[in-house]
Design an enzyme around this catalytic site. Structure first.
Site, short mmCIF file in Angstrom:
data_model
loop_
_atom_site.label_atom_id
_atom_site.label_comp_id
_atom_site.label_asym_id
_atom_site.label_seq_id
_atom_site.Cartn_x
_atom_site.Cartn_y
_atom_site.Cartn_z
N LYS A 185 101.00 -32.85 43.48
CA LYS A 185 99.85 -33.50 43.04
C LYS A 185 99.22 -33.06 41.68
O LYS A 185 98.56 -31.90 41.94
CB LYS A 185 99.02 -33.74 44.04
CG LYS A 185 97.66 -34.67 43.98
CD LYS A 185 96.48 -34.58 44.79
CE LYS A 185 95.51 -34.10 44.04
NZ LYS A 185 94.90 -34.57 42.67
N GLY A 237 93.22 -24.16 41.18
CA GLY A 237 91.99 -24.88 41.19
C GLY A 237 90.64 -24.15 41.60
O GLY A 237 90.68 -22.94 41.34
N SER A 238 89.72 -24.92 41.91
CA SER A 238 88.41 -24.04 41.78
C SER A 238 88.23 -23.23 43.20
O SER A 238 89.19 -23.60 44.27
CB SER A 238 86.93 -25.03 41.85
OG SER A 238 87.37 -25.85 42.98
N GLU A 259 95.46 -20.05 43.22
CA GLU A 259 95.15 -19.48 41.87
C GLU A 259 93.70 -20.07 41.46
O GLU A 259 93.67 -21.54 41.50
CB GLU A 259 96.11 -19.83 40.92
CG GLU A 259 97.58 -19.34 40.97
CD GLU A 259 97.49 -17.71 40.74
OE1 GLU A 259 96.69 -17.56 39.71
OE2 GLU A 259 98.37 -17.09 41.03
N CYS A 293 91.38 -20.58 33.09
CA CYS A 293 90.72 -19.70 34.08
C CYS A 293 90.58 -18.30 33.95
O CYS A 293 89.51 -17.64 34.35
CB CYS A 293 91.71 -19.91 35.49
SG CYS A 293 93.63 -19.42 34.93
#
Ligand code: NAD
Length: 488
Positions: A185, A237-238, A259, A293
């Site tokens: 996704k 992601g966050s 991550e 990131c």
């Protein structure tokens, strides 16, 4: 000839399920916006109601072993072909990524090359995944032990928007080498290159159902995280959403790797080469408009060189041309969306209200597109929001320090632990600081570097597990031990 949509029509509003491009069951689509122009560049399907179909397709492909049945060498050949097709189509992929995310085309080309390298590296791993044998004893009963490495099963992969092709490749390449099947996704903010990659996977010979691609919003990701047919979730992601994924994954206790976000420190010692540190720190903070990131966003500079360094970084930053991705002079593109632009601008405004001094930038740029200039905020203090929270924009907060122990304490005073860097000519100091920083990747006289061979991942709330290198293969494998009684 390609069985899927062409790369030119990668925004054709379809999902890749069981080897076929299909519309979303509910017929829903959403717009994809070019952040440099605010123009609609495509419509993609909203897969909120299609997650079960995609997972079932991946489940069937795993259970009937249509992928695992191939030898490791055969899987490796297909992975290598994916890399070759990415390399052949670098121009189309880079332009697509640039229009979707905003990054300069030149930078997007580097990212395509890096993504292709993931497939080449793990192509080499595909026939080198095996267990060991051992004699168990001594004992009166002779036992023989063998271990096997087996794929973890159906993997759901959820990625963010900031470097989609790399994020997807970092998951797909090792998972496919390990023999897993996948549901991928991409982010709702930048889904186009996932569809182009889907076409490449089909053209390279990935069997139907082995990789399924569902575009959509949080609801699509949440449905994957909860789905009992998924064995493992690999999320980038966050940290906030990472926590939600962990909670959702408890439904069937799926394996989880994460991550997540970062707030990476940059420590500059008094003996550093200030000119090259200034250039490297500017790049480490502002590249991809800070939407990386591992960006070095907290500068800790020794008081004796603080002023010179600030001046040097500012000079490099103002020379970075902010503009549209396909303009060859552009160094920094726009931020990904208006929402994100507002968020970044809000952080800077509050940082200034808190007492930080704007050295450069600090004001959004006018006109169309979501542009924000590189921004250096000096005289930040450890408790300020701009020092504590991940901004994920081109914003560097700077603080002077008096001694190296204080610098390390300040550097580690964060909930994150993704990356960091130390700048010095003293190799012993460099290594001792690198070892004392609680983070997964440290640069010495460089902020961001290292290829697919080097593991990356987070200490503390920056994540669970590692991508890249041999570590990533292990993330997609189970270990089984078989004990055989040899004496009868
Ligand atoms: P995000 O967490 O908002 O979204 C990431 C993905 O999760 C998207 O595909 C989104 O649709 C999906 N999602 C949202 N809610 C969900 C839910 N409840 N359940 C499941 N999936 C859900 O992150 P973002 O804004 O897309 O990306 C920026 C963040 O990603 C930053 O925090 C950045 O540090 C992080 N990031 C980390 C790494 C790394 O390797 N550590 C790399 C790139 C980006």
């Amino acid at each position: 000839m390609s069985k899927g949509v062409g790369i030119e029509s990668a925004g054709a509003g379809k999902l890749l399920i069981d080897g076929a491009w299909v519309p979303a069951a509910a017929g829903a689509t959403f717009e994809v916006i070019d952040p440099g122009t605010e123009q609609v560049i495509g419509r993609v399907a909203d897969a909120a109601a299609d997650v079960d179909d995609a997972v079932q397709a991946a489940r069937r492909a795993f259970d009937d072993e249509r992928w695992l049945r191939l030898s490791g060498a055969q899987r490796g050949v297909i992975l290598w072909r994916i890399a070759d097709l990415m390399t052949e189509r670098v121009d189309q992929l880079a332009h697509l990524e640039s229009r979707d995310v905003g990054m300069p085309v030149s930078q997007a080309k580097l990212m395509v090359a890096e993504a292709a390298n993931q497939f080449r590296y793990y192509a080499g791993w595909a026939d080198k995944i095996h267990g060991t044998t051992t004699d168990i004893g001594p004992s009166e009963r002779r036992l023989h032990g063998s271990t096997y490495k087996e794929p973890v099963g159906v993997v759901a992969m959820i990625v963010p928007w900031n470097a989609p092709l790399i994020a997807m490749s970092m998951k797909l390449a090792p998972a496919l080498a390990a023999g897993c099947t996948c549901v991928l996704k991409p982010s709702e903010e930048a889904p186009m290159s996932a569809l182009a990659l889907g076409t490449i996977l089909i053209d390279a010979g990935i069997p139907a159902g082995v990789v399924n691609i569902v575009t959509g919003f949080a609801a699509t990701g949440a449905a994957l995280a909860e789905h009992r047919g998924v064995d493992k979730i690999s999320f980038t992601g966050s940290t906030t959403v990472g926590r939600k994924v962990v909670v959702a994954a408890t439904a069937n206790l799926k394996k989880v790797s994460l991550e997540l976000g970062g707030k990476s420190p940059v420590i500059v010692a008094p003996d550093a080469d200030i000119a090259s540190a200034a250039a490297g720190i500017a790049l480490g903070a502002f590249w991809n408009s800070g939407q990386i990131c591992t960006s070095g966003t907290r500068l800790l500079a020794h008081a004796s060189i603080y002023a010179d360094l600030i001046e040097g970084i500012a000079a490099h930053a103002v020379a970075m041309k902010v503009g549209y991705g396909s303009d060859p002079d552009t160094v920094l593109g726009p931020l990904v969306s208006r929402r994100h632009l507002d968020r970044v601008a809000g952080f800077v405004d509050r940082g200034v209200a808190d007492g930080a001094r704007v050295v450069i930038g600090g004001k959004r740029m006018g006109g169309r597109g979501f542009y924000y200039p590189p921004t250096l905020l000096a005289e930040a203090t450890p408790s300020m929001e701009i020092v504590r929270d991940e901004i994920f924009g081109p914003v560097l907060a700077a603080m002077p320090y008096a001694d190296i122990d204080t610098a390390i304490d300040l550097a580690n005073d964060t909930e994150y632990g993704l990356a960091g860097s130390v700048w010095t000519r003293d190799i012993a100091l460099a290594h001792s600081v690198a070892r004392r920083l609680r983070a997964g990747r440290i640069g010495v006289n460089i902020h961001r570097g290292g290829g697919v061979q080097m593991p990356i991942g987070g200490y503390k709330q920056s994540g669970w597990g590692r991508e890249n290198g041999p570590n990533a293969i292990e993330e997609y494998l189970e270990s089984k031990s078989v004990v055989t009684l040899l004496d009868r």
